[in-house]
Design a protein around this motif. Structure first.
Motif, PDB file in Angstrom:
ATOM      1  N   LEU A 174      33.550  79.296  58.600  1.00  0.00           N
ATOM      2  CA  LEU A 174      33.639  78.671  57.283  1.00  0.00           C
ATOM      3  C   LEU A 174      34.661  77.527  57.291  1.00  0.00           C
ATOM      4  CD1 LEU A 174      32.963  78.643  54.247  1.00  0.00           C
ATOM      5  CD2 LEU A 174      34.735  80.386  53.930  1.00  0.00           C
ATOM      6  N   VAL A 175      35.830  77.795  57.858  1.00  0.00           N
ATOM      7  CA  VAL A 175      36.877  76.777  57.898  1.00  0.00           C
ATOM      8  C   VAL A 175      36.465  75.617  58.797  1.00  0.00           C
ATOM      9  CG1 VAL A 175      39.257  76.332  58.639  1.00  0.00           C
ATOM     10  CG2 VAL A 175      38.726  78.377  57.295  1.00  0.00           C
ATOM     11  N   SER A 176      35.846  75.918  59.931  1.00  0.00           N
ATOM     12  CA  SER A 176      35.402  74.855  60.836  1.00  0.00           C
ATOM     13  C   SER A 176      34.362  73.962  60.160  1.00  0.00           C
ATOM     14  CB  SER A 176      34.814  75.467  62.111  1.00  0.00           C
ATOM     15  OG  SER A 176      35.788  76.194  62.822  1.00  0.00           O
ATOM     16  N   ASP A 177      33.412  74.572  59.481  1.00  0.00           N
ATOM     17  CA  ASP A 177      32.397  73.777  58.776  1.00  0.00           C
ATOM     18  C   ASP A 177      33.039  72.924  57.692  1.00  0.00           C
ATOM     19  OD1 ASP A 177      30.443  74.870  60.357  1.00  0.00           O
ATOM     20  OD2 ASP A 177      29.763  76.340  58.862  1.00  0.00           O
ATOM     21  N   TYR A 178      34.011  73.489  57.001  1.00  0.00           N
ATOM     22  CA  TYR A 178      34.696  72.746  55.942  1.00  0.00           C
ATOM     23  C   TYR A 178      35.402  71.513  56.513  1.00  0.00           C
ATOM     24  CZ  TYR A 178      38.410  71.546  52.670  1.00  0.00           C
ATOM     25  OH  TYR A 178      39.270  70.848  51.849  1.00  0.00           O
ATOM     26  N   LEU A 179      36.159  71.699  57.581  1.00  0.00           N
ATOM     27  CA  LEU A 179      36.890  70.581  58.164  1.00  0.00           C
ATOM     28  C   LEU A 179      35.931  69.534  58.740  1.00  0.00           C
ATOM     29  CD1 LEU A 179      39.802  72.498  59.953  1.00  0.00           C
ATOM     30  CD2 LEU A 179      39.936  71.157  57.848  1.00  0.00           C
ATOM     31  N   ASP A 180      34.859  69.985  59.402  1.00  0.00           N
ATOM     32  CA  ASP A 180      33.889  69.045  59.973  1.00  0.00           C
ATOM     33  C   ASP A 180      33.207  68.208  58.900  1.00  0.00           C
ATOM     34  OD1 ASP A 180      34.436  69.887  62.523  1.00  0.00           O
ATOM     35  OD2 ASP A 180      32.703  71.229  62.673  1.00  0.00           O
ATOM     36  N   GLY A 181      33.002  68.806  57.738  1.00  0.00           N
ATOM     37  CA  GLY A 181      32.242  68.120  56.698  1.00  0.00           C
ATOM     38  C   GLY A 181      33.056  67.241  55.771  1.00  0.00           C
ATOM     39  N   LEU A 182      34.379  67.239  55.914  1.00  0.00           N
ATOM     40  CA  LEU A 182      35.224  66.491  54.979  1.00  0.00           C
ATOM     41  C   LEU A 182      34.882  65.000  54.881  1.00  0.00           C
ATOM     42  CD1 LEU A 182      38.782  68.046  55.428  1.00  0.00           C
ATOM     43  CD2 LEU A 182      37.365  68.073  53.380  1.00  0.00           C
ATOM     44  N   PRO A 183      34.712  64.273  55.991  1.00  0.00           N
ATOM     45  CA  PRO A 183      34.473  62.829  55.859  1.00  0.00           C
ATOM     46  C   PRO A 183      33.222  62.466  55.079  1.00  0.00           C
ATOM     47  CG  PRO A 183      35.123  63.402  58.104  1.00  0.00           C
ATOM     48  CD  PRO A 183      34.855  64.687  57.405  1.00  0.00           C
ATOM     49  N   ALA A 184      32.237  63.348  55.057  1.00  0.00           N
ATOM     50  CA  ALA A 184      30.983  63.039  54.371  1.00  0.00           C
ATOM     51  C   ALA A 184      31.010  63.394  52.889  1.00  0.00           C
ATOM     52  CB  ALA A 184      29.829  63.777  55.059  1.00  0.00           C
ATOM     53  N   ARG A 185      32.043  64.089  52.449  1.00  0.00           N
ATOM     54  CA  ARG A 185      32.106  64.518  51.057  1.00  0.00           C
ATOM     55  C   ARG A 185      32.926  63.534  50.226  1.00  0.00           C
ATOM     56  NH1 ARG A 185      33.889  69.904  53.229  1.00  0.00           N
ATOM     57  NH2 ARG A 185      31.988  71.093  53.644  1.00  0.00           N
ATOM     58  N   PRO A 186      32.786  63.575  48.891  1.00  0.00           N
ATOM     59  CA  PRO A 186      33.727  62.815  48.057  1.00  0.00           C
ATOM     60  C   PRO A 186      35.152  63.238  48.396  1.00  0.00           C
ATOM     61  CG  PRO A 186      31.926  63.662  46.726  1.00  0.00           C
ATOM     62  CD  PRO A 186      31.785  64.303  48.085  1.00  0.00           C
ATOM     63  N   VAL A 187      36.075  62.287  48.371  1.00  0.00           N
ATOM     64  CA  VAL A 187      37.461  62.622  48.685  1.00  0.00           C
ATOM     65  C   VAL A 187      38.001  63.608  47.657  1.00  0.00           C
ATOM     66  CG1 VAL A 187      39.773  61.705  49.077  1.00  0.00           C
ATOM     67  CG2 VAL A 187      37.764  60.354  49.721  1.00  0.00           C
ATOM     68  N   TRP A 188      37.762  63.304  46.400  1.00  0.00           N
ATOM     69  CA  TRP A 188      38.183  64.185  45.297  1.00  0.00           C
ATOM     70  C   TRP A 188      37.289  63.902  44.103  1.00  0.00           C
ATOM     71  CZ3 TRP A 188      39.816  62.867  40.334  1.00  0.00           C
ATOM     72  CH2 TRP A 188      40.306  63.910  39.544  1.00  0.00           C
ATOM     73  N   GLN A 189      37.005  64.931  43.345  1.00  0.00           N
ATOM     74  CA  GLN A 189      36.304  64.767  42.076  1.00  0.00           C
ATOM     75  C   GLN A 189      36.853  65.788  41.090  1.00  0.00           C
ATOM     76  OE1 GLN A 189      32.086  65.101  42.994  1.00  0.00           O
ATOM     77  NE2 GLN A 189      31.877  62.876  43.048  1.00  0.00           N
ATOM     78  N   PRO A 190      36.877  65.431  39.799  1.00  0.00           N
ATOM     79  CA  PRO A 190      37.351  66.411  38.812  1.00  0.00           C
ATOM     80  C   PRO A 190      36.478  67.658  38.834  1.00  0.00           C
ATOM     81  CG  PRO A 190      37.126  64.215  37.839  1.00  0.00           C
ATOM     82  CD  PRO A 190      36.484  64.158  39.185  1.00  0.00           C
ATOM     83  N   MET A 191      37.094  68.798  38.652  1.00  0.00           N
ATOM     84  CA  MET A 191      36.323  70.038  38.568  1.00  0.00           C
ATOM     85  C   MET A 191      35.554  70.070  37.262  1.00  0.00           C
ATOM     86  SD  MET A 191      38.906  72.965  40.093  1.00  0.00           S
ATOM     87  CE  MET A 191      37.599  74.196  40.113  1.00  0.00           C
ATOM     88  N   ASP A 192      34.329  70.576  37.304  1.00  0.00           N
ATOM     89  CA  ASP A 192      33.597  70.748  36.051  1.00  0.00           C
ATOM     90  C   ASP A 192      34.184  71.940  35.297  1.00  0.00           C
ATOM     91  OD1 ASP A 192      31.991  73.265  36.589  1.00  0.00           O
ATOM     92  OD2 ASP A 192      31.289  72.008  38.241  1.00  0.00           O
ATOM     93  N   GLU A 193      33.920  71.966  34.010  1.00  0.00           N
ATOM     94  CA  GLU A 193      34.553  72.971  33.146  1.00  0.00           C
ATOM     95  C   GLU A 193      34.223  74.391  33.573  1.00  0.00           C
ATOM     96  OE1 GLU A 193      36.770  72.623  30.869  1.00  0.00           O
ATOM     97  OE2 GLU A 193      36.820  70.437  30.961  1.00  0.00           O
ATOM     98  N   THR A 194      32.984  74.614  34.003  1.00  0.00           N
ATOM     99  CA  THR A 194      32.578  75.966  34.381  1.00  0.00           C
ATOM    100  C   THR A 194      33.340  76.448  35.603  1.00  0.00           C
ATOM    101  OG1 THR A 194      30.361  75.579  33.487  1.00  0.00           O
ATOM    102  CG2 THR A 194      30.620  77.409  35.039  1.00  0.00           C
ATOM    103  N   ALA A 195      33.455  75.569  36.599  1.00  0.00           N
ATOM    104  CA  ALA A 195      34.166  75.949  37.826  1.00  0.00           C
ATOM    105  C   ALA A 195      35.645  76.169  37.557  1.00  0.00           C
ATOM    106  CB  ALA A 195      33.977  74.858  38.884  1.00  0.00           C
ATOM    107  N   ARG A 196      36.228  75.318  36.715  1.00  0.00           N
ATOM    108  CA  ARG A 196      37.640  75.474  36.390  1.00  0.00           C
ATOM    109  C   ARG A 196      37.883  76.789  35.649  1.00  0.00           C
ATOM    110  NH1 ARG A 196      38.173  71.251  33.529  1.00  0.00           N
ATOM    111  NH2 ARG A 196      38.709  69.819  35.220  1.00  0.00           N
ATOM    112  N   ALA A 197      37.014  77.083  34.687  1.00  0.00           N
ATOM    113  CA  ALA A 197      37.168  78.306  33.909  1.00  0.00           C
ATOM    114  C   ALA A 197      36.999  79.551  34.774  1.00  0.00           C
ATOM    115  CB  ALA A 197      36.165  78.316  32.765  1.00  0.00           C
TER     116      ALA A 197
END
Length: 504
Positions: A37-60
């Motif tokens: 899981l961690v390896s996939d996360y690190l490998d995929g970072l460059p292709a993802r948005p750098v940061w985005q605001p959390m949506d209300e549902t995820a934050r809640a």
């Protein structure tokens, strides 16, 4: 008793008191899954948005999570992490993250963190691996930045904020003792105010330390800086003389090995000369920039750093050691130990040797095993690898400065001294007030777009953007994208803020 006997005995006791854990709670299988899981996360970072605001549902879902009554299987916990946590990062693992002073985690440090957590010692003292390893890595850190390291003259902390408290406490106690006062016994009441000297760019952790140590922020004098952002020693001398004439006790000067705003490095030799003449403690805030000394292109800026009485710095910044990990280095071991050592009978260790325990040199008694991730990070890259990474970051910052200078819509606000480029959006026809208002809004506007991340600050009276380059995986195309995003976000803001004249 042999190791086999111990294993047999342990197995017998376990069989007596518990049954085997369910398959879903098998640690080995979960650990393998976590590694994937961690390896996939690190490998995929460059292709993802750098940061985005959390949506209300995820934050809640995180904010309002109920306290579980029963347990949750390890595999289910990993599923929750994958679903609810990893998709919403701060962004600092991405090579297009230029905000604040936050690095991507070094892979070796990530791996070492798991082993350190598995051992889970208290690194206060004693004869176990973490204690000896911390002695070694503190020495390594001192060697990397060229700071004298007497054994026992340093320790790892949660960060430079805590390291600053440790160092300034030692400075305070030395100054009080010179005035015939024992702060540990008598406190500060009755002692003339101790005065410290900083600049307008000194990190806020110094003020917090002064307030926490009872010195009071009123007794931190702000000294002028020159056009290059460096502390003005003539103004410093004048301030010291005024305070002495007023019956106060000057005791401390804080210099910077890389300010947070622009990365400016103070001229240490003249400051150290003045401190030696006046009997003041010289503390250097090297949280971010001290490791710049490894880059031959800018190493000259750090001449005289080794003359400081103390240095605070963060392996979890430019070296990429996973948070948290700061370091306090102090020239005089006894000043540090004399400030904090307190050994009650239940913590006596007759085998501790001359240096005693780490808990005698700072405020923490139970201390986490920070040294393993520092050791792994430095050992994996080696001094030469770290130097190459740092040199790449400073070269990229200078190149970004050249791109800014060449763009008529942008303005470079300070010389690029380390790996921070301070600039602003200022096209022709935009007056000063409008430029200030626009640049105040720009960082958040750029962040929301998700392609790059940059933060802002004030430099003197002007709002600015500051790009901090700590990730050696950043490429020149990322710099071009940063400037393109700044200009696109500025255009969007100007459109939104433009008065509607269609109906006039």
């Amino acid at each position: 008793m042999t190791p086999d006997d111990l294993r047999d005995l342990r197995g017998t006791r376990a069989d007596d008191v518990r049954t085997a854990p369910p398959a879903a709670d098998d640690f080995r299988a979960a650990a393998h899954a976590a590694a994937e899981l961690v390896s996939d996360y690190l490998d995929g970072l460059p292709a993802r948005p750098v940061w985005q605001p959390m949506d209300e549902t995820a934050r809640a879902a995180l904010l309002d999570a109920p306290l579980p009554a029963g347990g949750t299987a390890l595999t289910e916990l990993l599923t929750a992490v994958e679903r609810d946590v990893l998709p919403y990062p701060m962004g600092n693992g991405n090579p297009r993250f230029f905000g604040w002073v936050n690095s991507a985690p070094a892979p070796a440090g990530v791996l070492a963190g798991l082993a350190a957590a598995a051992m889970n010692p208290s690194s206060a003292g004693g004869d176990h691996a973490d204690v000896h390893l911390e002695r070694a890595v503190v020495r390594w850190i001192a060697e990397l930045v060229g700071f004298p390291h007497p054994a026992g003259g340093g320790l790892l902390t949660s960060g430079t904020s805590m390291a600053t408290i440790v160092c300034l406490a030692a400075a305070r106690n030395r100054a009080a003792r010179a005035a015939g006062w024992d702060v540990r016994e008598d406190g500060l009441a009755g002692l003339p105010p101790l005065v410290g000297y900083v600049t307008g760019e000194t990190h806020s952790c110094v003020r917090k330390a002064a307030e926490l140590l009872g010195l009071g922020s009123r007794h931190l004098r702000t000294v002028a800086t020159g056009p290059d952002g460096r502390l003005d020693t003539a103004d410093l001398r004048a301030a010291i003389e005024r305070d002495r004439a007023a019956g106060l006790l000057p005791f401390l000067v804080v210099a910077s090995a890389g300010t947070v705003g622009t990365g400016a490095v103070d001229a240490f030799h003249p400051i150290a000369d003045l401190c030696a003449e006046q009997g003041l403690w010289l503390h250097v805030d090297g949280a971010y920039g001290a490791f710049g000394r490894l880059d031959p292109a800018i190493a000259h800026r750090y001449a005289g750093l080794e003359r400081a009485d103390s240095l605070a710095l963060d392996p979890h910044k430019w070296l990429g050691v996973p948070v948290d990990c700061g370091c306090a280095l102090v020239r005089d071991t006894e000043e540090l130990r004399g400030t904090f050592s307190l050994v009650p009978s239940y913590l006596r260790d007759e085998a501790a040797g001359a240096l005693g325990w780490f808990s005698e040199y700072g405020t923490e008694q139970t201390r986490p095993f920070r040294a393993l991730k520092v050791w792994a990070t430095i050992a994996h890259r080696g001094r030469d690898g770290l130097a190459r990474d740092i040199a790449r970051c400073t070269a990229l910052a200078r190149h970004l400065g050249e791109l800014v200078t060449a763009d008529p819509e942008l303005e470079l606000l300070a010389e690029v001294q380390t790996s921070i480029t301070a600039f602003r959006y200022r096209p022709a026809g935009l007056d000063e007030a409008a430029a200030d208002a626009l640049n105040r809004e720009l960082p958040a506007a750029v962040q929301r777009r998700g392609r790059v991340f940059v933060t802002g600050a004030r430099l003197g009276e002007r709002e600015m953007l500051r790009a901090c380059l700590l990730n050696a995986a950043t490429i020149e195309a990322d710099l071009a994208l940063l400037l393109a995003e700044v200009k696109a976000a500025a255009a969007d803001l100007q459109t939104i803020n433009r008065p509607d004249t269609e109906d006039s």
